[in-house]
Design an enzyme around this catalytic site. Structure first.
Site, PDB file in Angstrom:
ATOM      1  CD  GLU A 153      -2.498  -1.307 -10.211  1.00 11.73           C
ATOM      2  OE1 GLU A 153      -1.917  -2.398 -10.306  1.00 11.73           O
ATOM      3  OE2 GLU A 153      -1.896  -0.218 -10.218  1.00 11.73           O
ATOM      4  CD  GLU A 180      -5.994  -7.166  -2.353  1.00 10.15           C
ATOM      5  OE1 GLU A 180      -5.876  -6.125  -3.022  1.00 10.15           O
ATOM      6  OE2 GLU A 180      -5.031  -7.884  -2.050  1.00 10.15           O
TER       7      GLU A 180
END
Length: 799
Positions: A548, A557
């Site tokens: 995730e 990210e």
């Protein structure tokens, strides 16, 4: 990994009434208030249910004094013009208004001022093309602002421009008005100022005794002629945008929006929703009459009010010229109090549920008020309090994000920062995301068994690795998926955060029955599951790699770089990555509140205008829409996992500085090892209505698992597809790429957005630019303007 979120979900323990009901602060305004607002007047207003009153700053005596000054000057000019004296060709200087005296103003410093909104004189004309009138008007405004500021007034309403057109040949007054407001903000350096502007069109100004406009020496009836032409719906917004741009988005400058009887198209309603609304102003003409003769709002007005009152800072409501405050003439006489519980007949909807036509609205506004309710009852206020008690409940997303709308947060740096437990906790408040991950893992396990794929475990169990386990929610879901499908699994939890590693071990002991293999390692350095039975080849492969790592823009990210680094442990032929792919999407938006916030930060932070922010977008307007509130959002790029082995082999060769590499990346200083993760896109957005681009809103969609005929398990943060793919998911707020300076464009323009994902092999950042074009022929376009190139290189994600 989800993007950084505040602890927004903890404030849900309030009572049901407090949970949904926005506070209606309702004020009373009389354009010709006959008496000064004394303590007695305030008490009577509060007894009726009002929260505040407006007060003129100056008195009729001051007004007459200014008119006498203007008349005397004009008479002097006229006398000079009619004389034959050759020395009288030069006009005398513009007169100066003498200082205020006690009879010039009803205001005085005191405790009651906190419940008053000062109202500047509506009889001035800051836009006048006559230098005398514009000069006198500026003097009046400055005198009133200075005195109200001296008294301690906190909020003031300034009547809007008398002419909203900045494009007509015969009027340049809007720039004079804007300059006057800029000066007023300097004079009243702590005051909140609201410009009173109609939602669209020119507010019909009733003949004011002593209006300065007719004194203008070149005064004409052009305004009345213009009123007969077709209304330019966005003209008043355009004027407001010009004023606040001249005032550099001053945080103390806002809008007092006049609501008409007939609401405009939804695109204009959405535009005003994005602006800093201090007040919504209602006149008797805004209301309909129900069968009992009581004032009520149309369904469209009720819906608009409910939407606007869900702003982070809901606007105050101002009832204008709806009758005097009850009980001033006879305090002993009882009058109704607006408590929100009126009789059903008082608030029954009118026979029609839609706004009237323009003709009906015009006729109704001219009719004298005819109603069956007693004049001593504040009927309009009673109805507004009823609406307050009957606001629709908040949605799940509104509850979760309460108080965090338009709150700017810097994205996470997942590879360089170890997150706190409280940050993980916020991610885990989203059941939808983890339910969908569990579905994806279960489908993958079922397909693995059905297709008789070989496993990487000597025992025959499917090997699952959760890369970046955090506090372990995906580990729990993987074990649940195994129980649900009956497929044996061997689970590995890999986490670099040493603090989370402690918690993972505790979960394994207390919750997972010791069946999970917990590994403390950066996923990119992990060599794979340990096979004790094969000392010559101690590390095995993983069948299903779960992560995730997604951010608000999908890849922001460093999910691509992280999954590249751990792909070497994935079984080369049958290995599955969850997620298997994700796409980044964007659209241009108007976000004046965000722009003002970022400009304020830029005073002390040089990277403020170059940072892509995670933000729960709320008070914004989508500039490219097919239909209102359905933005045109376009895909920028895609990442797919696992990558072909040849791609990773080339990257590794470049990283070694061998024949394939050696300083040749697209960015200076890089060797090109991460070149396969750079991206570029150019998208075009057609914008029907004029507007201002303050930045780009970014979203992502992800395919967790593609089950072929069984369908895909998908996540989406796009406002137009989230309900179909992952309804009520709250893990990710959108991303916002700001423009340092707003980019204005006219009606029927095309915006072209270019955005890059860049890397120098040490970090990843974005660069973006917006261009505005207009068609000047069948095949030819003209570039109207362009933004600066935004670049987050200084605050890029470190690899």
């Amino acid at each position: 990994m989800a993007s950084s979120q505040p602890l927004a979900g903890e404030a849900d323990s309030s009572s049901p009434l407090e949970e949904f009901m926005p506070t209606f602060y309702i004020g009373h305004h009389e354009s010709k208030r006959p008496l000064p607002v004394t303590d007695f007047v305030l008490r009577q207003a509060q007894d009726a249910g009002y929260d505040m009153l407006t007060s003129p700053i100056t008195s009729p005596y001051f007004h007459s004094r200014v008119l006498t000054l203007v008349s005397a000057y004009l008479a002097e000019i006229s006398q000079l013009d009619s004389s034959n004296d050759p020395n009288s060709t030069r006009a005398p200087p513009t007169p100066i208004i003498p200082p205020l005296t006690p009879v010039d103003t009803p205001l005085t410093p005191g405790d009651t001022l906190s419940q008053l909104i000062a109202y500047c004189s509506p009889w001035i004309d800051l836009c006048s093309s006559d230098p005398l009138i514009s000069n006198i008007s500026r003097q009046v405004l400055n005198i009133e602002i200075a005195y109200a500021s001296f008294c301690g007034v906190g909020n003031i309403i300034i009547p809007g421009p008398r002419n909203y057109s900045s494009g007509s040949k015969d009027n340049n007054g809007i720039i004079q008005y804007a300059r006057a407001i800029q000066e007023a903000l300097t004079i009243g350096s702590y005051m909140q100022m609201a410009i009173h502007i109609p939602m669209y069109g020119q507010e019909e100004v009733k003949d004011m005794t002593g209006d300065l406009q007719p004194f203008a020496r070149n005064h004409s009836s052009s305004g009345k002629q213009k009123a007969s032409k077709e209304i330019d719906l966005f003209e008043t917004w355009d004027a407001w945008n010009f004023i606040r741009s001249v005032c550099k988005y001053n945080s103390r400058l806002s809008v007092a929006l006049g609501l008409p009887r007939q609401l405009p198209v939804e695109s204009l309603q959405s535009r005003w929703f994005a602006e800093p609304l201090r007040l919504l102003s209602f006149t008797p003409a805004t209301f309909l009459k129900n069968k009992g003769g009581h004032p009520v709002l149309s369904k469209a007005h009720q819906n608009l009010l409910s939407r606007y009152m869900r702003l982070k800072q809901p606007p105050w409501l101002l009832l204008s010229d709806v009758g005097p405050v009850p009980g001033l003439d006879d305090p002993i006489q009882l009058s109704a109090t607006a408590d929100g519980f009126p009789s059903p007949s008082t608030v029954a909807d009118a026979s029609r549920s839609v706004s009237p036509t323009p003709a009906e609205a015009a006729d109704a506004s001219k009719e004298p008020s005819k109603s069956k309710y007693k004049s001593k009852d504040p009927a309009h206020l009673i109805y507004m309090r009823y609406l307050q008690r009957n606001q629709p409940p908040r949605t799940a997303i509104e509850k979760f994000g309460s108080g965090y709308q338009d709150y700017l947060q810097a994205p996470l740096q997942p590879l360089t920062d170890n997150l706190e437990s409280v940050t993980y906790e916020v991610f885990e408040k989203d059941p939808v995301k983890y339910d969908w991950y569990e579905r994806a893992i279960a489908q993958a396990l079922s397909d693995w068994t059905r297709q008789s794929k070989p496993t990487s475990s000597p025992s025959g169990a499917v090997v699952i690795a959760v890369a970046g386990s955090g506090r372990g929610p995906l580990v729990t879901r993987a074990l649940r998926a195994s129980q649900m499908t009956g497929v044996d699994v061997e689970v590995w939890a890999v986490e670099k955060n040493p603090n989370a590693y402690v918690l993972l071990q505790r979960h394994n002991e207390m919750d997972w029955g010791g069946v999970v293999n917990v590994i403390k390692s950066d996923m990119r350095a992990w060599k794979g599951p340990l096979l004790s039975s094969k000392p010559e080849s101690p590390h095995g492969k993983v069948d299903i790699l779960v992560s995730e790592l997604l951010g608000s823009f999908g890849d922001n990210e460093l999910s691509p770089e992280c999954l590249d680094g751990v792909q070497h442990v994935l079984a080369p032929q049958f290995g599955i990555s969850i997620p298997s792919s994700y796409t980044a999407h964007l659209t241009p938006i108007l976000a004046p509140r965000l722009h003002a916030d970022i400009a304020h930060r830029a005073v002390t932070d040089t990277t403020a205008t170059e940072t892509p922010y995670v933000v729960m977008l709320h008070a914004i307007d989508y500039l490219a829409t097919s239909v209102p509130d359905h933005p045109r959002i376009q895909q920028a790029w895609e990442f797919v996992h696992p990558l072909p082995a040849s791609t990773l082999a080339v990257a590794e060769a470049r990283r070694g500085g061998g024949v394939s590499g050696g300083g040749g990346g697209s960015m200076s200083g890089g060797d090109g090892a991460n070149e396969h993760n750079t991206r570029y896109s150019r998208t075009k957005f057609v914008c029907r209505d004029r507007g201002v681009v303050n930045g780009l809103a970014g979203y992502f969609e992800a395919v967790l698992y593609d089950g072929g005929e069984q369908g895909k398990v998908e996540l989406s943060t796009r406002p137009d597809t989230i309900d179909a793919k992952s309804k009520d998911m709250i893990s990710w707020f959108p991303i916002f790429f700001p423009l340092e300076n707003p980019l204005y464009y006219p009606d029927d323009s095309e915006l072209e957005v270019s955005i890059w994902r860049q890397t120098d092999d040490r970090k990843v950042w974005y660069e973006w630019i917006v261009e505005a074009f207009v068609m000047i022929g069948p095949e030819k376009r003209m570039r109207l303007g362009m933004s600066e190139v935004g670049s987050s290189r200084k605050v890029g994600c470190l690899m």
